[in-house]
Design a protein around this motif. Structure first.
Motif, PDB file in Angstrom:
ATOM      1  N   GLN A  58       0.835  -1.206   0.000  1.00 53.69           N
ATOM      2  CA  GLN A  58       0.000   0.000   0.000  1.00 53.69           C
ATOM      3  C   GLN A  58       0.866   1.250   0.000  1.00 53.69           C
ATOM      4  O   GLN A  58       0.615   2.192  -0.760  1.00 53.69           O
ATOM      5  CB  GLN A  58      -0.880   0.058   1.257  1.00 53.69           C
ATOM      6  CG  GLN A  58      -2.084  -0.795   1.244  1.00 53.69           C
ATOM      7  CD  GLN A  58      -2.845  -0.660   2.566  1.00 53.69           C
ATOM      8  OE1 GLN A  58      -2.369  -0.068   3.531  1.00 53.69           O
ATOM      9  NE2 GLN A  58      -4.026  -1.230   2.600  1.00 53.69           N
ATOM     10  N   LEU A  96       0.670   3.872  -2.989  1.00 55.02           N
ATOM     11  CA  LEU A  96       0.036   5.158  -2.697  1.00 55.02           C
ATOM     12  C   LEU A  96       1.038   6.302  -2.551  1.00 55.02           C
ATOM     13  O   LEU A  96       0.684   7.458  -2.757  1.00 55.02           O
ATOM     14  CB  LEU A  96      -0.814   5.060  -1.424  1.00 55.02           C
ATOM     15  CG  LEU A  96      -2.029   4.161  -1.515  1.00 55.02           C
ATOM     16  CD1 LEU A  96      -2.714   4.056  -0.161  1.00 55.02           C
ATOM     17  CD2 LEU A  96      -3.004   4.660  -2.564  1.00 55.02           C
ATOM     18  N   ARG A  97       2.239   5.977  -2.166  1.00 61.13           N
ATOM     19  CA  ARG A  97       3.316   6.946  -1.950  1.00 61.13           C
ATOM     20  C   ARG A  97       2.846   8.141  -1.135  1.00 61.13           C
ATOM     21  O   ARG A  97       2.548   8.013   0.021  1.00 61.13           O
ATOM     22  CB  ARG A  97       3.937   7.357  -3.260  1.00 61.13           C
ATOM     23  CG  ARG A  97       4.603   6.172  -3.922  1.00 61.13           C
ATOM     24  CD  ARG A  97       5.283   6.549  -5.163  1.00 61.13           C
ATOM     25  NE  ARG A  97       5.704   5.305  -5.794  1.00 61.13           N
ATOM     26  CZ  ARG A  97       6.760   5.188  -6.500  1.00 61.13           C
ATOM     27  NH1 ARG A  97       7.523   6.225  -6.710  1.00 61.13           N
ATOM     28  NH2 ARG A  97       7.084   4.038  -7.039  1.00 61.13           N
ATOM     29  N   LYS A  98       2.742   9.314  -1.742  1.00 58.91           N
ATOM     30  CA  LYS A  98       2.390  10.528  -1.006  1.00 58.91           C
ATOM     31  C   LYS A  98       0.941  10.524  -0.525  1.00 58.91           C
ATOM     32  O   LYS A  98       0.597  11.249   0.399  1.00 58.91           O
ATOM     33  CB  LYS A  98       2.638  11.763  -1.864  1.00 58.91           C
ATOM     34  CG  LYS A  98       4.100  12.015  -2.123  1.00 58.91           C
ATOM     35  CD  LYS A  98       4.307  13.245  -2.955  1.00 58.91           C
ATOM     36  CE  LYS A  98       5.792  13.437  -3.222  1.00 58.91           C
ATOM     37  NZ  LYS A  98       6.053  14.596  -4.062  1.00 58.91           N
ATOM     38  N   ARG A  99       0.106   9.714  -1.134  1.00 60.17           N
ATOM     39  CA  ARG A  99      -1.293   9.641  -0.703  1.00 60.17           C
ATOM     40  C   ARG A  99      -1.480   8.734   0.509  1.00 60.17           C
ATOM     41  O   ARG A  99      -2.560   8.680   1.084  1.00 60.17           O
ATOM     42  CB  ARG A  99      -2.188   9.172  -1.853  1.00 60.17           C
ATOM     43  CG  ARG A  99      -2.299  10.218  -2.962  1.00 60.17           C
ATOM     44  CD  ARG A  99      -3.223   9.766  -4.061  1.00 60.17           C
ATOM     45  NE  ARG A  99      -2.630   8.583  -4.705  1.00 60.17           N
ATOM     46  CZ  ARG A  99      -3.302   7.656  -5.344  1.00 60.17           C
ATOM     47  NH1 ARG A  99      -4.609   7.742  -5.445  1.00 60.17           N
ATOM     48  NH2 ARG A  99      -2.696   6.637  -5.909  1.00 60.17           N
ATOM     49  N   TYR A 100      -0.430   8.004   0.877  1.00 59.37           N
ATOM     50  CA  TYR A 100      -0.499   7.168   2.081  1.00 59.37           C
ATOM     51  C   TYR A 100      -0.418   8.087   3.288  1.00 59.37           C
ATOM     52  O   TYR A 100       0.573   8.779   3.502  1.00 59.37           O
ATOM     53  CB  TYR A 100       0.646   6.150   2.103  1.00 59.37           C
ATOM     54  CG  TYR A 100       0.522   5.135   3.213  1.00 59.37           C
ATOM     55  CD1 TYR A 100      -0.263   4.007   3.041  1.00 59.37           C
ATOM     56  CD2 TYR A 100       1.165   5.316   4.432  1.00 59.37           C
ATOM     57  CE1 TYR A 100      -0.402   3.073   4.058  1.00 59.37           C
ATOM     58  CE2 TYR A 100       1.033   4.381   5.450  1.00 59.37           C
ATOM     59  CZ  TYR A 100       0.239   3.269   5.252  1.00 59.37           C
ATOM     60  OH  TYR A 100       0.103   2.352   6.263  1.00 59.37           O
ATOM     61  N   ARG A 101      -1.483   8.107   4.070  1.00 61.71           N
ATOM     62  CA  ARG A 101      -1.543   8.997   5.226  1.00 61.71           C
ATOM     63  C   ARG A 101      -0.827   8.351   6.415  1.00 61.71           C
ATOM     64  O   ARG A 101      -0.920   7.143   6.625  1.00 61.71           O
ATOM     65  CB  ARG A 101      -2.992   9.302   5.585  1.00 61.71           C
ATOM     66  CG  ARG A 101      -3.687  10.093   4.477  1.00 61.71           C
ATOM     67  CD  ARG A 101      -5.130  10.297   4.768  1.00 61.71           C
ATOM     68  NE  ARG A 101      -5.769   8.965   4.853  1.00 61.71           N
ATOM     69  CZ  ARG A 101      -6.935   8.738   5.394  1.00 61.71           C
ATOM     70  NH1 ARG A 101      -7.625   9.713   5.914  1.00 61.71           N
ATOM     71  NH2 ARG A 101      -7.448   7.528   5.429  1.00 61.71           N
TER      72      ARG A 101
END
Length: 127
Positions: free
Chosen positions: A53, A57-62
């Motif tokens: 994940q 998701l990179r930067k979208r990983y919260r």
């Protein structure tokens, strides 16, 4: 509470011996192949899914999603705990297996309901 109920549904599905969901078969097979418990292989597989994940998701990983790690370990612990105390669950014919499989679906659905209702975090797609 939802995690414990989900683990119970998962264990009953395994005990029914009619198969498990496609994504759950990976930890099940590895628990049969290696000297690891079902809970341990589930933890390892879910941790790999969390890293996947992060990668996708990179930067979208919260950052809040990191709470998945302790949740995964707790889920694996619950699986091992329930497996330890559910040794008496041994269906002897196809009818009992089918009933157990249906019961596992209902219990798993209730667990998922509680997990979603809590809206804290979710397991990686492992069930």
């Amino acid at each position: 509470m939802g995690l414990f109920i989900m683990a119970a549904g998962f264990v009953l599905s395994v005990k029914a011996d009619l198969g498990v969901s496609p994504i759950s078969c990976v930890p099940c097979i590895y628990s049969l192949t290696f000297p690891l418990t079902l809970g341990q292989t589930t933890i390892i597989f879910n941790v790999l899914l969390i890293f996947l994940q992060m990668l996708l998701l990179r930067k979208r990983y919260r950052i809040f999603q990191l709470v998945q790690f302790p949740v995964v370990f707790l889920f694996g612990f619950f699986i091992n705990l329930i497996m330890k105390y559910a040794t008496w669950v041994t269906p002897v014919n196809y009818f009992e297996q089918a009933v157990l499989c249906l019961l596992s679906c209902v219990i798993l659905a209730i667990g998922v309901f509680f997990e979603v209702k809590a809206a804290l975090t979710y397991l990686p797609p492992s069930l």
